[in-house]
Design a protein around this motif. Structure first.
Motif, PDB file in Angstrom:
ATOM      1  N   GLU A   1     127.754  36.784   9.107  1.00  0.00           N
ATOM      2  CA  GLU A   1     127.092  35.985   8.080  1.00  0.00           C
ATOM      3  C   GLU A   1     127.940  35.779   6.834  1.00  0.00           C
ATOM      4  O   GLU A   1     127.497  35.162   5.873  1.00  0.00           O
ATOM      5  N   SER A   2     129.185  36.269   6.845  1.00  0.00           N
ATOM      6  CA  SER A   2     130.067  36.053   5.688  1.00  0.00           C
ATOM      7  C   SER A   2     130.501  34.590   5.623  1.00  0.00           C
ATOM      8  O   SER A   2     130.607  33.926   6.647  1.00  0.00           O
ATOM      9  N   GLN A   3     130.774  34.117   4.396  1.00  0.00           N
ATOM     10  CA  GLN A   3     131.207  32.729   4.216  1.00  0.00           C
ATOM     11  C   GLN A   3     132.543  32.506   4.927  1.00  0.00           C
ATOM     12  O   GLN A   3     133.510  33.206   4.656  1.00  0.00           O
ATOM     13  N   PRO A   4     132.610  31.518   5.830  1.00  0.00           N
ATOM     14  CA  PRO A   4     133.819  31.355   6.646  1.00  0.00           C
ATOM     15  C   PRO A   4     134.906  30.492   6.015  1.00  0.00           C
ATOM     16  O   PRO A   4     135.978  30.352   6.585  1.00  0.00           O
ATOM     17  N   TYR A   5     134.620  29.896   4.875  1.00  0.00           N
ATOM     18  CA  TYR A   5     135.612  29.022   4.225  1.00  0.00           C
ATOM     19  C   TYR A   5     135.841  29.507   2.796  1.00  0.00           C
ATOM     20  O   TYR A   5     134.980  30.149   2.201  1.00  0.00           O
ATOM     21  N   SER A   6     137.017  29.196   2.269  1.00  0.00           N
ATOM     22  CA  SER A   6     137.285  29.492   0.860  1.00  0.00           C
ATOM     23  C   SER A   6     137.048  28.222   0.050  1.00  0.00           C
ATOM     24  O   SER A   6     137.076  27.118   0.594  1.00  0.00           O
ATOM     25  N   GLU A   7     136.803  28.392  -1.235  1.00  0.00           N
ATOM     26  CA  GLU A   7     136.483  27.250  -2.095  1.00  0.00           C
ATOM     27  C   GLU A   7     137.533  27.108  -3.188  1.00  0.00           C
ATOM     28  O   GLU A   7     137.843  28.068  -3.891  1.00  0.00           O
ATOM     29  N   TYR A   8     138.039  25.883  -3.309  1.00  0.00           N
ATOM     30  CA  TYR A   8     139.052  25.601  -4.317  1.00  0.00           C
ATOM     31  C   TYR A   8     138.579  24.480  -5.225  1.00  0.00           C
ATOM     32  O   TYR A   8     137.789  23.617  -4.822  1.00  0.00           O
ATOM     33  N   THR A   9     139.066  24.506  -6.466  1.00  0.00           N
ATOM     34  CA  THR A   9     138.778  23.434  -7.412  1.00  0.00           C
ATOM     35  C   THR A   9     140.030  22.578  -7.561  1.00  0.00           C
ATOM     36  O   THR A   9     141.132  23.106  -7.736  1.00  0.00           O
ATOM     37  N   LEU A  10     139.841  21.262  -7.445  1.00  0.00           N
ATOM     38  CA  LEU A  10     140.954  20.319  -7.538  1.00  0.00           C
ATOM     39  C   LEU A  10     140.738  19.463  -8.787  1.00  0.00           C
ATOM     40  O   LEU A  10     139.656  18.894  -8.972  1.00  0.00           O
ATOM     41  N   GLN A  11     141.764  19.398  -9.629  1.00  0.00           N
ATOM     42  CA  GLN A  11     141.689  18.507 -10.798  1.00  0.00           C
ATOM     43  C   GLN A  11     142.750  17.437 -10.615  1.00  0.00           C
ATOM     44  O   GLN A  11     143.937  17.750 -10.435  1.00  0.00           O
ATOM     45  N   ILE A  12     142.313  16.173 -10.645  1.00  0.00           N
ATOM     46  CA  ILE A  12     143.227  15.072 -10.352  1.00  0.00           C
ATOM     47  C   ILE A  12     143.332  14.171 -11.574  1.00  0.00           C
ATOM     48  O   ILE A  12     142.321  13.686 -12.095  1.00  0.00           O
ATOM     49  N   ASP A  13     144.562  13.981 -12.038  1.00  0.00           N
ATOM     50  CA  ASP A  13     144.833  13.118 -13.197  1.00  0.00           C
ATOM     51  C   ASP A  13     145.903  12.110 -12.818  1.00  0.00           C
ATOM     52  O   ASP A  13     146.920  12.482 -12.218  1.00  0.00           O
TER      53      ASP A  13
END
Length: 419
Positions: free
Chosen positions: A75-87
């Motif tokens: 039941e652990s989260q299978p994906y990692s989460e990233y933040t993308l900043q686009i300029d």
């Protein structure tokens, strides 16, 4: 999760960002992409720039173990989460929080930026919610899989057509505050599949699920289900009514290639004209007798079942795969055979002319003499096109490549006509 030690992130996934202009559909070069862990904003990991095709290089980033997305008992989260900043100079900046990376596959983040009107630019922020197999979403409200055709002529279409665009209502049907989005049909299917199954699953499981998603969607298109109820959209993003669709979410290469291969297909029953409304559930949080379960389809894929065998296991033996009679927004249909080194004729010339228009927007793709002869130069140009647009770079124009060239050609040339 601020503790990023390698014990909880032992695997690697890949990420590539593609940036185009919302107005011209042309690639944006020299856009700067900053990547950090979601929830740890000052943890910049990478800074990338887009090339003349509007693409960054493909980079590797940490993910949880592959096993997490393959085993329903974990039941652990299978994906990692990233933040993308686009300029990008001259465009409104965009931030995406929660881009989802799975191990072993490439996440593709497509973004179209809006030109900035004034010196003031305000960042638009998209927050990607949890994947439907991991988060908690309302289960599908059951419906009849075949819609009644009434004498009033409610169903106006006589044949199944793959639309170029569909209108997605980002909420439940009666939510008037929810926005409507015009989405290319293939992009919609890729988004839904990336939101509802894991891209690490067996290819034939992905195919079975993509066929179910497309058939359900084409049933909504064919029966004009929502328009007949007085709404101005094709489908919603509510899992209670339709499928999960998420604005600006990333897709995955394993799903993208399969949608490009199958996009004109749907599921049929004998003597029924409309595509079947193939409903399903996840099979872990929710059970649904007589419908496909996604975790169940994963297990059948592991056992070597083909896509049609997986689908028939759930929906019965009289289900079969059909192909739409026509595809909207395409200048001309695939010749029915591969074009490759040594091919000649009008279809080759047409292909070369379309590639030349695309090369005007994507300078990495070499221009050609449109002579109707598929030689080394055409092979090289097709190969480069394939590598830019996420297809196997064979230099051979197969079904997927023909329609992908058509799609990009239409996008680039249509905008040219408008301006």
């Amino acid at each position: 999760m601020s503790e990023h030690n390698t014990t909880d992130m032992p695997d690697k996934g890949r990420l590539q960002i593609q940036v185009t202009s919302e107005v011209t559909a042309l690639p944006i070069s020299d856009a700067v992409v900053r990547i950090s862990y979601t929830g740890v904003p000052d943890s910049q990991l990478e800074e990338l720039r887009t090339d003349s095709s509007g693409q960054t290089e493909t980079i590797e980033l940490e993910t949880p173990p592959l096993e997490y997305s393959l085993n329903p008992a974990i039941e652990s989260q299978p994906y990692s989460e990233y933040t993308l900043q686009i300029d990008a100079p001259g465009y409104e900046p965009v931030s995406i929080a929660g881009a989802e990376l799975l191990p072993t596959v490439t996440a593709v983040q497509n973004l179209s930026l809006r030109p900035s009107d004034s010196g003031q630019s305000s960042e638009e922020v998209f927050v990607i919610p949890a994947h439907t197999l991991y988060g908690v979403y309302p289960p599908k409200i059951p419906e009849e899989e075949i819609k009644p055709v009434s004498e009033t002529g409610e169903i106006v279409l006589s044949r199944v057509v793959v639309p170029e665009y569909i209108v997605v209502h980002d909420g439940s049907p009666r939510d008037t505050t929810a926005r409507n989005y015009y989405v290319k049909y293939k992009d919609y299917i890729k988004n839904v599949a990336s939101s509802e199954i894991y891209a690490t699953w067996p290819e034939d499981t992905i195919r079975a699920n993509v066929l179910a998603i497309m058939s359900f969607t084409l049933n909504r298109v064919y029966t004009e289900w929502y328009r007949n109820k007085g709404y101005d959209f094709t489908i919603t993003s509510s899992t209670a009514f339709d499928h999960k669709w998420i604005p600006e979410r990333n897709i995955y290469n394993t799903i993208s290639v399969i949608v490009d291969e199958l996009f004109a297909d749907f599921l049929s029953r004998p003597n029924v004209r409309q595509p079947i409304l193939t409903q399903y559930c996840d099979g872990r949080q929710v059970q649904c007798p007589n419908w496909m379960t996604q975790w169940g389809s994963k297990s059948l894929g592991d056992q070597g079942y083909s896509p049609i065998q997986i689908l028939r296991y759930y929906y019965g033996d009289d289900l079969y795969i059909n192909t739409a009679e026509s595809i909207s927004g395409i200048p001309s249909s695939w010749p029915g055979y591969n074009l490759e080194n040594g091919s000649t004729g009008n279809k080759v010339r047409q292909l070369q002319e379309q590639l030349n228009v695309i090369a005007g927007a994507y300078p990495a793709i070499p221009k050609l003499t449109a002579d109707g002869i598929y030689g080394p130069a055409t092979t090289a140009s097709v190969k480069k096109f394939q590598s830019v647009f996420g297809l196997p770079a064979t230099g051979i124009t197969d079904y997927r490549t023909w329609y992908k060239i058509s799609e990009i050609y239409v996008g680039v040339s249509r905008i040219a006509e408008l301006t």
